[in-house]
Motif scaffolding. Structure first.
Motif, PDB file in Angstrom:
ATOM      1  N   LEU A  17       0.839  -1.200   0.000  1.00 47.96           N
ATOM      2  CA  LEU A  17       0.000   0.000   0.000  1.00 47.96           C
ATOM      3  C   LEU A  17       0.873   1.248   0.000  1.00 47.96           C
ATOM      4  O   LEU A  17       0.659   2.156  -0.803  1.00 47.96           O
ATOM      5  N   CYS A  18       1.865   1.292   0.881  1.00 48.42           N
ATOM      6  CA  CYS A  18       2.733   2.470   0.959  1.00 48.42           C
ATOM      7  C   CYS A  18       3.480   2.699  -0.352  1.00 48.42           C
ATOM      8  O   CYS A  18       3.617   3.837  -0.801  1.00 48.42           O
ATOM      9  N   GLN A  19       3.948   1.634  -0.981  1.00 51.48           N
ATOM     10  CA  GLN A  19       4.647   1.770  -2.261  1.00 51.48           C
ATOM     11  C   GLN A  19       3.714   2.313  -3.341  1.00 51.48           C
ATOM     12  O   GLN A  19       4.083   3.221  -4.088  1.00 51.48           O
ATOM     13  N   GLU A  38     -12.222   2.543  12.588  1.00 47.62           N
ATOM     14  CA  GLU A  38     -11.425   3.622  13.169  1.00 47.62           C
ATOM     15  C   GLU A  38     -10.023   3.122  13.532  1.00 47.62           C
ATOM     16  O   GLU A  38      -9.030   3.815  13.323  1.00 47.62           O
ATOM     17  N   ALA A  39      -9.944   1.892  14.045  1.00 48.76           N
ATOM     18  CA  ALA A  39      -8.645   1.313  14.397  1.00 48.76           C
ATOM     19  C   ALA A  39      -7.754   1.153  13.162  1.00 48.76           C
ATOM     20  O   ALA A  39      -6.557   1.465  13.198  1.00 48.76           O
ATOM     21  N   ALA A  40      -8.324   0.681  12.059  1.00 53.76           N
ATOM     22  CA  ALA A  40      -7.542   0.520  10.823  1.00 53.76           C
ATOM     23  C   ALA A  40      -7.091   1.875  10.291  1.00 53.76           C
ATOM     24  O   ALA A  40      -5.968   2.007   9.791  1.00 53.76           O
ATOM     25  N   THR A  41      -7.940   2.886  10.406  1.00 50.18           N
ATOM     26  CA  THR A  41      -7.549   4.240  10.001  1.00 50.18           C
ATOM     27  C   THR A  41      -6.354   4.701  10.814  1.00 50.18           C
ATOM     28  O   THR A  41      -5.385   5.244  10.272  1.00 50.18           O
ATOM     29  N   SER A  42      -6.384   4.474  12.109  1.00 46.78           N
ATOM     30  CA  SER A  42      -5.297   4.868  12.998  1.00 46.78           C
ATOM     31  C   SER A  42      -3.991   4.143  12.662  1.00 46.78           C
ATOM     32  O   SER A  42      -2.915   4.748  12.633  1.00 46.78           O
ATOM     33  N   VAL A  43      -4.088   2.841  12.376  1.00 41.88           N
ATOM     34  CA  VAL A  43      -2.893   2.059  12.016  1.00 41.88           C
ATOM     35  C   VAL A  43      -2.268   2.604  10.735  1.00 41.88           C
ATOM     36  O   VAL A  43      -1.052   2.806  10.661  1.00 41.88           O
ATOM     37  N   TRP A  49       3.280   7.742   8.328  1.00 46.90           N
ATOM     38  CA  TRP A  49       4.293   8.601   8.945  1.00 46.90           C
ATOM     39  C   TRP A  49       5.647   7.915   8.931  1.00 46.90           C
ATOM     40  O   TRP A  49       6.687   8.561   8.942  1.00 46.90           O
ATOM     41  N   GLU A  50       5.651   6.580   8.927  1.00 52.30           N
ATOM     42  CA  GLU A  50       6.889   5.804   9.059  1.00 52.30           C
ATOM     43  C   GLU A  50       7.453   5.304   7.740  1.00 52.30           C
ATOM     44  O   GLU A  50       8.660   5.091   7.627  1.00 52.30           O
ATOM     45  N   LEU A  57       4.404  10.613   3.566  1.00 47.77           N
ATOM     46  CA  LEU A  57       3.302  10.654   2.621  1.00 47.77           C
ATOM     47  C   LEU A  57       2.209  11.531   3.238  1.00 47.77           C
ATOM     48  O   LEU A  57       1.579  11.135   4.222  1.00 47.77           O
ATOM     49  N   PRO A  58       2.016  12.757   2.713  1.00 55.04           N
ATOM     50  CA  PRO A  58       1.090  13.713   3.324  1.00 55.04           C
ATOM     51  C   PRO A  58      -0.349  13.218   3.296  1.00 55.04           C
ATOM     52  O   PRO A  58      -0.900  12.962   2.239  1.00 55.04           O
ATOM     53  N   HIS A  59      -0.918  13.091   4.486  1.00 56.93           N
ATOM     54  CA  HIS A  59      -2.251  12.519   4.610  1.00 56.93           C
ATOM     55  C   HIS A  59      -2.967  13.091   5.823  1.00 56.93           C
ATOM     56  O   HIS A  59      -2.351  13.686   6.702  1.00 56.93           O
TER      57      HIS A  59
END
Length: 151
Positions: A17-19, A38-43, A49-50, A57-59
């Motif tokens: 996903l990040c790639q 909500e938990a998946a959004t937080s993860v 950020w990492e 990745l600006p979000h």
């Protein structure tokens, strides 16, 4: 008509996903990542950020005051979906309102439950008249290794 792409046999769903998000961002796309909770959004918020380690990745979430200017929206609240060029479906169900996007992306790893859910979504998209396309990430990885050793 919305283009629907499934990327399957990924080694690490989050990394993939990040790639893909990073690649889309470099191409100037604005995207919405729909999560299932909500938990998946937080993860995913922490993950973006990492990864990548040397970048960001600006979000933000859909209701942030600067959401309109932010290229990547991550949210689980279907009622806050705003059409952009790409929709990443990070749920196990057919993405609501996916046809409002130019492209829908589904990422599937080797987990049997996730593969079964992805097959159901594929069939649901086809039943609605769409023709999803599939990319086997293991095949691409193996092809890349073969080409690099041949050189």
């Amino acid at each position: 008509m919305t283009e629907i792409s499934f990327y399957f046999n990924v080694n690490n769903r989050e990394s993939a996903l990040c790639q893909l998000v990073g690649k889309a961002l470099l191409q100037g796309h604005r995207m919405f990542i729909l999560t299932g909770s909500e938990a998946a959004t937080s993860v995913l918020d922490r993950l973006l950020w990492e990864i990548p380690p040397a970048g960001f990745l600006p979000h933000c979430q859909a209701d942030a005051e600067f959401a309109e200017q932010t290229p990547i929206i991550i949210d689980h609240r279907v009622e806050l979906i705003t059409p952009r060029s790409l929709l990443f479906n990070w749920t196990e169900r057919v993405a609501p309102r996916f046809s409002e996007f130019e492209r829908l992306i589904e990422i599937v790893d080797s987990d049997e439950a996730l593969k079964a859910a992805a097959r159901s979504r594929w069939a649901a998209y086809k039943a609605q008249g769409f023709t999803p396309n599939a990319t086997d990430m293991q095949e691409l990885l193996n092809r890349g290794r073969t080409e690099s050793t041949a050189q």
